[in-house]
Design an enzyme around this catalytic site. Structure first.
Site, short mmCIF file in Angstrom:
data_model
loop_
_atom_site.label_atom_id
_atom_site.label_comp_id
_atom_site.label_asym_id
_atom_site.label_seq_id
_atom_site.Cartn_x
_atom_site.Cartn_y
_atom_site.Cartn_z
N ASP A 1 0.82 -1.21 0.00
CA ASP A 1 0.00 0.00 0.00
C ASP A 1 0.86 1.26 0.00
OD1 ASP A 1 -2.66 1.29 0.41
OD2 ASP A 1 -1.75 1.95 2.30
N GLU B 1 1.15 -0.66 -5.18
CA GLU B 1 0.09 0.34 -5.32
C GLU B 1 0.75 1.71 -5.38
OE1 GLU B 1 -3.28 3.14 -3.82
OE2 GLU B 1 -1.65 2.53 -2.52
C1 GLC Z 1 -3.89 3.57 -0.40
C2 GLC Z 1 -5.27 2.97 -0.26
C3 GLC Z 1 -6.22 4.02 0.19
C4 GLC Z 1 -5.74 4.57 1.51
C5 GLC Z 1 -4.29 5.00 1.44
C6 GLC Z 1 -3.73 5.14 2.80
O1 GLC Z 1 -3.84 4.54 -1.38
O2 GLC Z 1 -5.68 2.40 -1.47
O3 GLC Z 1 -7.52 3.56 0.28
O4 GLC Z 1 -6.53 5.66 1.84
O5 GLC Z 1 -3.46 4.06 0.81
O6 GLC Z 1 -3.52 3.88 3.39
C1 GLC Z 2 -2.67 7.52 -3.09
C2 GLC Z 2 -3.01 8.00 -4.48
C3 GLC Z 2 -4.19 8.87 -4.48
C4 GLC Z 2 -5.29 8.24 -3.68
C5 GLC Z 2 -4.82 7.96 -2.31
C6 GLC Z 2 -5.87 7.31 -1.48
O1 GLC Z 2 -2.04 8.53 -2.44
O2 GLC Z 2 -1.91 8.68 -5.04
O3 GLC Z 2 -4.65 9.12 -5.77
O4 GLC Z 2 -6.35 9.12 -3.63
O5 GLC Z 2 -3.75 7.10 -2.35
O6 GLC Z 2 -7.10 7.61 -1.89
#
Ligand code: GLC
Ligand code: GLC
Length: 650
Positions: free
Chosen positions: A293, A335
């Site tokens: 993540d 991710e």
């Molecule tokens: C990733 C997850 C998102 C979350 C963020 C912080 O982007 O997909 O849902 O808010 O990380 O953990």
């Molecule tokens: C990451 C992504 C962003 C997303 C967030 C969680 O930071 O870069 O686009 O919105 O995770 O939502």
């Protein structure tokens, strides 16, 4: 950077010193043949692991101690690894490209919203099998704060399943059972931050210096201000800036995301070690793929955006090397929802073998909005190729918002003003653009920069919600066709298609989140509704409803995909269709060749026969989707939003 030869020598010396201790601790308790296999992997990966850790932590006075602890942890974790997973390790090592199969199809869901709890989820195994899934991502299911926990992305314990969902033993049982049925379980490794309720954070709050070092904690604004000069705000609607004031501690804490998500400080080797333990624990719980993540954020450097720093790669590679030694079946999925160059930088056999493909995702939506494929064509032509042994996860929707992460120069090259275009796309998808079919909701609008991202379900963004409200049969049909078009592309373009479960049944936005105080401030909940099993039961019987049509056709497309050799792995060649609204590419493997052409307009469109003929020497094709034979005597005609998978007849 130390000289490579010197590092290799030091690695060898260190291993000579460390090995006897490890061997004496583990050997007696282990199966000798398996232990030899472990030793072989260790010797294969050691120099790499050592070099990475040296680069990250070599300046610490206790480096050798840290190294020893990491090695012992790997040995112990391997010893504790259940036998069925050790067998899986051997199978995966013998067939490292297993996930490149055209039979791979992913699904992602929230355990509570889909099945109530883990026991409930197990009962849906027939549903997953029927749909054709081989990969199932369970959204964060670990212990998390009550109320808002960012959908579970604030983790209070990596070793305890949230009591409402079950236990870690149940997770393992499920993972094993699903594995036997050909479905790999995927969970998140939320390693950029912990919840402020995690034991480490609590002990930091209580003033324990050792645990304060796990995080970024500052007595005043001096350092936070200095960092913030170059930081991007991720959740500007939650709070301005990236730091949170804790009145109880009278300190500022680094919180990139929500204020209760505390960023971990990986500059400290003890943090790496602690998280490596959690990682190996999850691997031994039966998880086959870890979704890493928020990878861009894990290393901070003053004066930079603190995203995509070189050390972020070293860290992930070090985790990768450890996993190769102690749990080799485990894969990493990145991710990184950032600039396409940066997305690519995390992908490699020695880093993350698989990655979300946010660029394809965003550009498919871009092409739907504009009815033009030029940016999609150009970007996929130049940016789709991956290093060997790696795969894209191609998706249309996830639990998160959509951000327009294309490259500005790519846009300019095809005559698009990137800034204006992002504004247009946001307006289009949140329904502020005259004539738009979409009904999305803005997410995290930044009052200073005007930036925003988009929330909404696939069906609502593709026009189904609006069409149903209007009760217009023609619009409903167009919306369904858009949904199927997008799926036809992700099922054939190369890599693992990932379905955000709910989308297979045309799930619409659910605005009820606004009444729940724990969710109201986060519009992503609009596309995270609970599964309506009554509706699901009905759609199985009524293929003439939009949801029934989507579900039946998607299931059929998935079956079709798994039968095509040409769709193995991710080698893909974009072709010029000669029509600004037709996106085309070729896939071939194992003696089969497929030409995919997708019409992004709601009108009939043609590809000229001379362009078609180069793909079929006999001038005759079968469209595998419709089953219809096509002769390249005349142009290829595609109906509104039609996608064809053309196989040349020899
Ligand atoms: C990733 C997850 C998102 C979350 C963020 C912080 O982007 O997909 O849902 O808010 O990380 O953990
Ligand atoms: C990451 C992504 C962003 C997303 C967030 C969680 O930071 O870069 O686009 O919105 O995770 O939502």
């Amino acid at each position: 950077m130390a000289d490579a030869e010197w590092v290799r020598q030091q690695a060898a010396i260190s291993l000579d010193r460390l090995w006897p201790r490890l061997d004496s601790l583990i050997s007696e308790q282990a199966d000798q043949q398996q232990w030899q296999a472990f030793e072989a992997r260790l010797r294969r990966e050691w120099a790499r692991l050592f070099g990475l850790l040296l680069a990250l932590y070599g300046d610490n006075y206790d480096f050798f101690y840290q190294l020893e602890q990491i090695l012992l942890a790997a040995g112990r974790s391997w010893l504790a690894r259940p036998d069925w997973l050790k067998q899986l390790d051997a199978r995966r090592e013998a067939e490292p490209e297993w996930f490149q199969s055209q039979g791979m199809v992913g699904g992602v869901l929230y355990v509570d919203l889909f099945g109530g709890d883990l026991a409930g989820l197990r009962e849906h195994l027939p549903y997953f099998k029927q749909l054709g899934l081989t990969y199932l991502h369970l959204m964060p299911l670990f212990d998390a704060p009550k109320g808002n926990s960012d959908g579970g992305y604030a983790i209070s314990s990596y070793r305890r399943v949230s009591p409402a969902l079950g236990t870690i033993e149940e997770l393992t049982t499920l993972a094993r059972e699903f594995q036997e049925q050909g479905i790999s379980v995927v969970v998140d490794f939320v390693f950029n931050h912990t919840a402020d309720e995690h034991e480490w954070a609590r002990r930091a709050q209580a003033g324990e210096a050792e645990f304060q070092e796990y995080y970024f904690i500052f007595p005043d604004r001096t350092i936070p201000d200095a960092y913030e000069r170059t930081l991007r705000e991720i959740f500007p609607e939650v709070r301005r800036g990236s730091f949170t004031w804790r009145e109880d501690m009278r300190r500022w804490v680094w919180t990139t995301f929500n204020s209760f998500q505390w960023d971990l400080n990986y500059a400290k080797p003890q943090v790496f070690r602690a998280m490596a333990d959690e990682l190996l624990f999850l691997a031994n719980a039966g998880v086959e793929i870890l979704r890493l993540d928020a990878v861009p954020f894990i290393w901070k450097r003053m004066g930079t955006s603190c995203e995509n720093q070189p050390e972020a790669h070293l860290l992930i590679q070090a985790f990768n090397a450890l996993a190769r030694i102690a749990a080799p079946a485990l894969l990493f999925k990145s991710e990184a929802i950032v600039h396409p160059d940066d997305v690519l930088s995390y992908i490699g056999q020695q880093e993350c073998q698989i990655s979300y493909n946010p660029l394809l995702m965003a550009l498919l939506w871009e092409a739907l909005a504009t009815r033009e494929v030029k940016l999609l064509t150009h970007s996929m032509h130049t940016r789709f190729k991956l290093p060997p042994g790696c795969a894209w996860i191609n998706y249309l929707r996830s639990h998160d918002d959509i951000g327009w992460t294309f490259d500005d120069d790519d846009a300019r090259r095809v005559g698009i003003d990137p800034i204006g275009h992002r504004r247009f796309l946001n307006d289009f998808y949140i329904g502020r653009f005259e004539g738009s079919f979409a009904r999305g909701v803005p997410f995290q609008e930044n009052p200073d920069t005007g930036d925003a991202r988009v929330s909404g379900t696939l069906a609502s963004l593709a026009g189904l919600e609006q069409a149903l409200l209007a009760g217009d049969q023609r619009l409903i049909e167009l919306a369904v066709r858009r949904i199927l078009l997008l799926h036809s592309v992700i099922l054939s373009i190369g890599g693992i298609p990932l379905i955000y479960l709910g989308d297979e049944a045309g799930t619409l936005n659910d605005y009820a989140y606004a009444n729940n105080p724990a969710k109201a401030d986060d519009s992503r909940w609009v596309h995270r509704p609970a599964t309506d099993w009554q509706q699901r039961a009905q759609i199985q019987e009524h293929h003439d409803t939009p949801a029934g049509w989507i579900s039946a056709e998607l299931t059929r497309l998935i079956r079709l995909r798994s039968a095509q050799m040409a769709l193995w792995d991710g080698t893909m060649e974009v072709v010029e269709t000669g029509n600004p609204q037709l996106f085309g590419f070729v896939r071939h493997h194992g003696g089969q060749r497929l030409l995919v052409v997708a019409n992004f307009s709601e009108h009939l469109r043609e590809m000229q026969q001379n362009r078609l003929r180069v793909h079929g020497p006999g001038y005759n094709f079968t469209d595998l989707i419709s089953g219809i034979s096509i002769a390249a005597e005349g142009p290829l005609r595609l109906a509104a939003y039609q996608c064809v998978w053309l196989e040349a007849k020899m």
